[in-house]
Design an enzyme around this catalytic site. Structure first.
Site, PDB file in Angstrom:
ATOM      1  N   ILE A 141       1.234  -1.096   0.246  1.00  0.00           N
ATOM      2  CA  ILE A 141      -0.226  -0.017   0.086  1.00  0.00           C
ATOM      3  C   ILE A 141       0.926   0.834  -0.106  1.00  0.00           C
ATOM      4  O   ILE A 141       0.286   2.507  -0.357  1.00  0.00           O
ATOM      5  CB  ILE A 141      -0.706   0.048   0.845  1.00  0.00           C
ATOM      6  CG1 ILE A 141      -0.415  -0.101   2.107  1.00  0.00           C
ATOM      7  CG2 ILE A 141      -2.052  -0.913   1.099  1.00  0.00           C
ATOM      8  CD1 ILE A 141      -1.223   0.256   3.692  1.00  0.00           C
ATOM      9  N   ASP A 184       9.932  14.088  10.644  1.00  0.00           N
ATOM     10  CA  ASP A 184       9.509  13.026   9.649  1.00  0.00           C
ATOM     11  C   ASP A 184       8.303  13.830   9.433  1.00  0.00           C
ATOM     12  O   ASP A 184       7.667  13.023   8.315  1.00  0.00           O
ATOM     13  CB  ASP A 184       9.501  11.791   9.154  1.00  0.00           C
ATOM     14  CG  ASP A 184       9.922  11.623   7.737  1.00  0.00           C
ATOM     15  OD1 ASP A 184      10.200  12.994   6.728  1.00  0.00           O
ATOM     16  OD2 ASP A 184       9.177  10.675   6.960  1.00  0.00           O
ATOM     17  N   LYS A 244       5.192  -2.147   8.215  1.00  0.00           N
ATOM     18  CA  LYS A 244       6.913  -1.547   7.203  1.00  0.00           C
ATOM     19  C   LYS A 244       7.777  -2.731   7.128  1.00  0.00           C
ATOM     20  O   LYS A 244       8.334  -2.643   8.351  1.00  0.00           O
ATOM     21  CB  LYS A 244       6.458  -0.495   7.174  1.00  0.00           C
ATOM     22  CG  LYS A 244       7.433   1.009   6.763  1.00  0.00           C
ATOM     23  CD  LYS A 244       7.308   2.417   7.418  1.00  0.00           C
ATOM     24  CE  LYS A 244       8.018   3.260   6.017  1.00  0.00           C
ATOM     25  NZ  LYS A 244       7.979   4.487   7.048  1.00  0.00           N
ATOM     26  N   GLU A 256       5.043   2.737  -0.467  1.00  0.00           N
ATOM     27  CA  GLU A 256       7.025   2.823  -0.635  1.00  0.00           C
ATOM     28  C   GLU A 256       7.532   3.992  -0.644  1.00  0.00           C
ATOM     29  O   GLU A 256       6.763   4.927  -0.917  1.00  0.00           O
ATOM     30  CB  GLU A 256       7.381   1.712  -1.667  1.00  0.00           C
ATOM     31  CG  GLU A 256       8.855   1.354  -1.659  1.00  0.00           C
ATOM     32  CD  GLU A 256       9.348   0.753  -3.339  1.00  0.00           C
ATOM     33  OE1 GLU A 256       9.786   0.187  -2.989  1.00  0.00           O
ATOM     34  OE2 GLU A 256       7.878   0.632  -3.903  1.00  0.00           O
ATOM     35  N   MET A 260      13.276   4.379   1.853  1.00  0.00           N
ATOM     36  CA  MET A 260      13.831   3.668   2.658  1.00  0.00           C
ATOM     37  C   MET A 260      13.031   2.328   3.427  1.00  0.00           C
ATOM     38  O   MET A 260      13.009   1.199   3.297  1.00  0.00           O
ATOM     39  CB  MET A 260      14.514   4.007   4.053  1.00  0.00           C
ATOM     40  CG  MET A 260      15.216   5.073   3.731  1.00  0.00           C
ATOM     41  SD  MET A 260      15.582   5.761   5.788  1.00  0.00           S
ATOM     42  CE  MET A 260      14.030   6.875   5.546  1.00  0.00           C
TER      43      MET A 260
END
Length: 245
Positions: free
Chosen positions: A89, A212, A113, A91, A94
């Protein structure tokens, strides 16, 4: 919040006020007594806090590591622990994110993940070290209880040595896409943004630094027809980029 979590949080915050490691250790001896599980939980949070304290001085990734674009061996149909990968779902540079089905102790859909080659256990740090670091992060993330934070449920390492995280599956769109598609007013956008700020503040109070924050990491899902922001991927960059000392 349970009484146990309240106690952990109270001891954690009081321990942060101690001037040095000896005072902190003496305080934990007194506060935790013979409860080794309680002490381990508090020390896990303290370690995560100490790691987050110098995040501005630490490069986000090891400069000597070269990302490898080789394909993952894991994919739809693969079983990783109690989880079966269903479909990809997402990408990024990393990692790859899969929708997965948790098989036990309860059956539910989650997001899993997996770190790509080039940032895997063997190239960044040894398996024991990364597992320990992820456990510290998992304990810290488990302390967060906020309606606008996507909860991290589990973490571990695959049979091929890749670190992975299991998160609450958030079905929605990024905050910017939602605002644009629904032509929200400035006030409506600010209302959503305030919820995001509250979530980030909650994490900071727990000693967790996201590192992030961007639109793709703030998803909007609908609950009873109303938009609810969900901040995802808390602490993952920090967990994969800093060594235990």
């Amino acid at each position: 919040m349970t009484n146990e979590k309240k106690r952990i949080e109270e001891i954690y915050h009081l321990a942060l006020e101690k001037k040095n490691r000896k005072e902190r250790s003496d305080y934990l001896d007194s506060a935790c007594g013979n409860d080794s599980k309680l002490r381990a939980s508090v020390e896990g949070l303290l370690q995560a806090h100490d790691k987050a304290g110098n995040f501005l001085e630490v490069p986000p990734f090891d400069p000597d590591v070269t990302l490898d674009t080789s394909p993952l061996t894991e994919g739809p149909g693969t079983n990783i622990g109690n989880y079966k990968l269903l479909e990809q779902i997402g990408e990024g540079g990393m990692a790859v994110v899969y929708m997965a089905e948790q098989k036990k102790p309860i059956r539910r859909k989650v997001a899993l993940k997996i770190i790509k080659l080039g940032m895997d256990t063997k190239e960044v740090m040894d398996t024991k070290e990364v597992t320990a670091r992820f456990e510290v992060e998992r304990q810290a993330l488990a302390m967060m209880e906020h309606p606008n934070i996507a909860k991290v449920l589990d973490a571990g390492t695959t049979n091929t040595g890749r670190p992975y995280f299991v998160m609450e599956l958030v079905k929605g769109v990024s905050i910017t896409d939602y605002c644009d598609k629904n032509k929200l007013t400035t006030k409506e956008r600010l209302d959503l943004f305030i919820s995001v700020c509250n979530a980030v503040q909650h994490a900071h109070q727990k000693g967790i630094i996201h590192r992030d924050i961007k639109p793709s990491n703030v998803m909007i899902t609908l609950r009873d027809g109303k938009p609810v922001p969900k901040v995802i991927d808390f602490g993952i960059a920090k967990a994969t980029s800093q060594r235990l000392t």
